[in-house]
Design a protein around this motif. Sequence first.
Motif: not given
Length: 289
Positions: A221-238
Amino acid sequence: MQKVGVVGLGNMGKGMALSLVKGGFAVFGFDVAGVAATLQEQGVQACASIADIAATVDILILSLPTSDIVEQVVLGDGGVRASGKRGLIVVDTTTADPNSTKKVAAALADAGIGFVDGPVSGGPKGAATATMIMVLGGSQADVDAVEPVLATISAKRTHVGPVGAGHVTKLLNNLLTGAHLLVASEAVRAAQALDIDPTKLVEALNGGSGRNSATLTNYPTWIFPETFDSGFTMKLMRKDMRLAMALLQSIDATAPVAQEAGRLWAASEAAIGDAEDFNRIVQYIDAKH
């Protein structure tokens, strides 16, 4: 008509509010950024303050970034505890610290206000299409009372235990998500080094026992298409990984794999900014190795 409020109208809260409008509820909204006013034509009635919305609604959904903000909204001056009517039930969809959750729930109980922790999975798309998955912590009576509302914003709900259990379960879920992304990225890099097409690798893994959330969803969904637009940030996941690590530490868990995943997510802060999509973790290679 039952009145339902949503505090926090960001990527998730906005979708939930609009799903509730479609479900036939009288929906009220508040957001510090003033988003509620932009949703009035779509059926969300804007409230001027936390006190205003808490005094108006029967069920109040919180969609906020952190436990500190939840505590401020609930326990602060003019907050939900001080302004909500007796019999109100708060549903906190934040991925939060279970200890903070129990503190907030106890304070609300003293004011005659119920509480259900109901963190969600499914991202902004799930919120907008009412296909989210929820894990619920709270009394059976409170969970039953909010079921019609939650059924309008989600596809599946699992009541996992008393107050706090929902947030514990969500932290463990996100811990697995974080670990899946890391190990999947290692498998993909190994495949590339051995001249195997990564997309074919993931397709093969998804037909076998190695499949996981990263191979089934994140990569296609987000990595192979290189969109990186899931709506969830590194800050939140960290943040979620830090909370998961604290949870494991609180029970003296023996969890070396989880602890290494937590270390890698924390170490990535120097290389991947907080505002980046959380799927960017697959691009991180620990300099120590």
